[in-house]
Design a protein around this motif. Structure first.
Motif, PDB file in Angstrom:
ATOM      1  N   THR A 451       0.822  -1.210   0.000  1.00 21.18           N
ATOM      2  CA  THR A 451       0.000   0.000   0.000  1.00 21.18           C
ATOM      3  C   THR A 451       0.855   1.259   0.000  1.00 21.18           C
ATOM      4  O   THR A 451       0.557   2.233  -0.713  1.00 21.18           O
ATOM      5  N   GLU A 454       2.085   1.921  -3.397  1.00 23.30           N
ATOM      6  CA  GLU A 454       1.011   2.381  -4.275  1.00 23.30           C
ATOM      7  C   GLU A 454       0.724   3.861  -4.049  1.00 23.30           C
ATOM      8  O   GLU A 454       0.469   4.607  -5.009  1.00 23.30           O
ATOM      9  N   GLU A 455       0.789   4.307  -2.819  1.00 21.42           N
ATOM     10  CA  GLU A 455       0.547   5.713  -2.493  1.00 21.42           C
ATOM     11  C   GLU A 455       1.590   6.630  -3.120  1.00 21.42           C
ATOM     12  O   GLU A 455       1.335   7.818  -3.332  1.00 21.42           O
TER      13      GLU A 455
END
Length: 674
Positions: A451, A454-455
């Motif tokens: 995550t 991805e950010e």
């Protein structure tokens, strides 16, 4: 566990880059306790802390200097010094008594409340070893030198009583220039330094001038009330906070008392023009509540610290033997306490390093990169806290380049890059792009999800593409070993670019980007094959592609093993290890063929490349000898000469977290090519 190594400096009270005290002597009573900056400014770097014990009416000294009364006080015999990851323990003997003094700071990486609380403990255990009973009191004090940058600064003091009748004495500067002083060789001159005395300690305390030491020696008493002559400069009748702990009659049963030292810095960091307090204030906790908890949590935290100490000691011994155990035990607090833990305006964690004794930068990428093995082992969220400031700054209009920045300011002000005056020729393009991609991959593999990647995918992609275009044969530029100057065609830096591209491929896989994963893993494999052709030099690999008869430690290669990517052939590692071993001097293998100096973190990284445990130990054990024999009595210097054990520069830097790479090798990582 009893250390056989003589540390160059001994960690005592180590909380953050400012609240950071050491002993640089064989015995705790040989010299003053001091701040880590001490050897540059010996007078202003003293952190006065004195300990004496009265046994059946006779006074003995066990810590620090008593100044004008020095000749009047003999010292106890120091029997033993043991440095554990979170604790330093001295044992003294004399006049029928044994005294154990334990300095513990609960830098527990899995307990952020304890980690961020700016408090440290001094515990005294006393028992008789001659079969008799003895009347015992301990005198302890700390000076106002702890809360000023310069002794000419004026201070004032106060006391209060917290819940449970806890005595709280504190000292701070009159001016309180919060976050105004930046730089490397600096000590804090804002906030308030506290000495806390638990109600159950059977103690008397006073804030007075340091001449009360002589009064206590001669009369066995302290003044009846606090000194009222304030404000005054620290050089004028140096103010001290003093306490006498009365153990009364002591026999063979161990008697224990403790004190807490704490430092409330009010605001800790300026982060892109916003002042941030320490993490511990994030839930609205007040200073009094923090101080109260430091006392009430003592037993719980001491137990947790003991358990962590024993666990880490066993693990490091199993992985690398007793010498590796000694080294990692010494560096743990140094690595952690070179950071400050805060929350940003979104409530996200920031773990900001100070580049101690180098240039004072804050959030330096190539300081974070070598340090991360320690934090990946115990709390990967802290690595994310190192990276968030770089992502934020890289997206701002203030950063003009397509590659990753070096830093975000000068500690404690993180308002933007300062390294090299932001000139292109002074940046580290390949270095920092590779570092950020490798760090991100390590975090995502450690956490088992992507995550965070991805950010920040836009920047990670931009940096991977930069390495694709520029990484195989780097132009003339700096790398993290910037003390060696600019270097073109740097083979080790090329490895970083290749591993960075392979790391991006791993991230693509974790995010389900199958085609991108195939592309970048294949690209990294092709570049690795080309690298082997360009770098080969008979039985080893070159320092730079165009220079025959040169060599260097290929420490960046370690991630090919750790992740594992397996981009480079096994023969590369085998050739390099075989080449490094006969290049060893007494205190280690040099960094490269140009000089006889080396870097401690990189020594352990290349040792981690070894398939045979005896080869790894052979590369690491000279580092133990260096620490044991160097004449430079400073907190672990990671840059030193392998023939003389002379420190070249640097001390107390967070990069020593990299010495945990050998332990990180035991971690099970997700395979890139699964």
């Amino acid at each position: 566990m009893e250390n056989s190594m003589r540390p160059p400096a001994v960690p005592l009270l180590n909380v953050d880059p400012y609240f950071n005290a050491w002993s640089s002597s064989d015995h705790l009573y040989d010299d003053h306790v001091h701040h880590w900056t001490y050897d540059e400014h010996r007078d202003s770097g003293i952190f006065g802390m004195v300990g004496m014990i009265r046994i059946d009416g006779e006074v003995w000294r066990f810590m620090g200097k008593v100044s004008d009364a020095e000749e009047e006080v003999n010292n106890l015999e120091q029997l033993q010094l043991t440095v554990k990851p979170l604790s330093t323990i001295y044992i003294f003997q004399g006049a029928g008594i044994k005294l154990q003094v334990d300095f513990t700071t609960p830098l527990l990486l899995n307990d952020l409340d304890a980690l961020s609380r700016p408090a440290s403990y001094v515990t005294f255990d006393v028992w008789a070893d001659d079969g008799k009973e003895h009347d015992v009191q301990i005198y302890f004090d700390v000076t106002a030198e702890w809360c000023v940058h310069d002794k000419k600064q004026q201070v004032r003091w106060s006391r209060s009583t917290l819940e449970d009748n806890i005595a709280d004495m504190c000292i701070g500067t009159v001016d309180q220039p919060i976050l105004e002083r930046t730089g490397d060789d600096t000590r804090i001159d804002w906030g308030y330094f506290h000495l806390l005395v638990p109600q159950a300690s059977n103690a008397v305390s006073v804030i007075h001038a340091s001449n009360i030491r002589k009064q206590w020696i001669q009369t066995n008493s302290l003044p009846n009330e606090d000194d009222r002559h304030m404000p005054r400069s620290v050089e004028e009748n140096t103010p001290v906070m003093a306490v006498v702990l009365d153990f009364k009659s002591v026999d063979a049963t161990k008697e224990t008392k403790f004190l807490t030292l704490a430092y409330d810095d009010i605001d800790s960091i300026e982060y892109f023009h916003q002042r941030l307090p320490g993490y511990w204030k994030g839930n609205g906790q007040t200073t009094d509540q923090m101080l109260q908890l430091s006392i009430t949590d003592y037993s719980k935290l001491k137990k947790a610290c003991h358990e962590f100490n024993e666990s880490m000691i066993q693990e490091t011994t199993d992985v690398g033997g007793t010498k590796y155990r000694d080294i990692t035990s010494l560096v743990y607090r140094q690595a952690v306490a070179a950071h400050k833990l805060v929350l940003d305006d979104k409530g996200e964690l920031l773990f900001l390093s100070k580049e101690n004794n180098s240039n004072g930068c804050i959030g330096t990428v190539d300081i974070s990169y070598p340090s991360i093995p320690l934090f990946l082992l115990y709390n990967p969220e802290l690595v994310k806290g190192m990276m968030r400031p770089i992502f934020r700054y890289s997206r701002s209009d203030d950063w003009p380049f397509e590659f990753a920045p070096h830093d975000v300011g000068v500690y404690p002000v993180a308002n933007g890059n300062v390294y090299g005056e932001n000139k292109l020729e002074n940046q580290m393009p390949i270095e920092e792009c590779g570092n950020m991609l490798i760090m991100m991959t390590a975090v995502c593999l450690a956490e088992g999800e992507a995550t965070f990647a991805e950010e920040n995918w836009d920047l990670l992609t931009q940096w991977a593409q930069y390495l694709e275009k520029n990484g195989l044969d780097p132009g003339n530029q700096l790398c993290t070993d910037d003390f060696a100057g600019h270097l073109a065609h740097n083979a080790n830096l090329s490895i970083k670019a290749i591993i960075g591209i392979g790391s991006y491929g791993i991230l693509c896989e974790l995010l389900g980007k199958k085609e991108e994963k195939k592309k970048y893993i294949a690209l990294a494999q092709q570049m690795a094959t080309k690298w082997e052709e360009m770098a080969i030099d008979d039985d080893h690999y070159k320092l730079t592609f165009e220079q025959a008869d040169t060599w260097s430690l290929k420490y960046n290669l370690v991630w090919d093993v750790i992740f594992p990517l397996n981009l480079f052939s096994k023969e590369v590692r085998e050739r390099e290890i075989s080449y490094y071993l006969p290049k060893r001097n007494r205190f280690g293998t040099p960094l490269d063929s140009r000089e006889t100096y080396t870097k401690a973190d990189w020594l352990v990284w290349v040792a981690t490349l070894a398939d045979q445990k005896e080869d790894a130990n052979a590369l690491i054990e000279p580092l133990w000898l260096y620490l044991n024999e160097t004449e430079d009595r400073v907190p672990f210097s990671d840059w030193f000469d392998t023939k003389s054990a002379k420190r070249l520069n640097f001390k107390n830097r967070s990069v020593v977290g990299g010495l945990f790479m050998l332990m990180l090798k035991e971690t099970n990582w997700k395979t890139a090519n699964a």
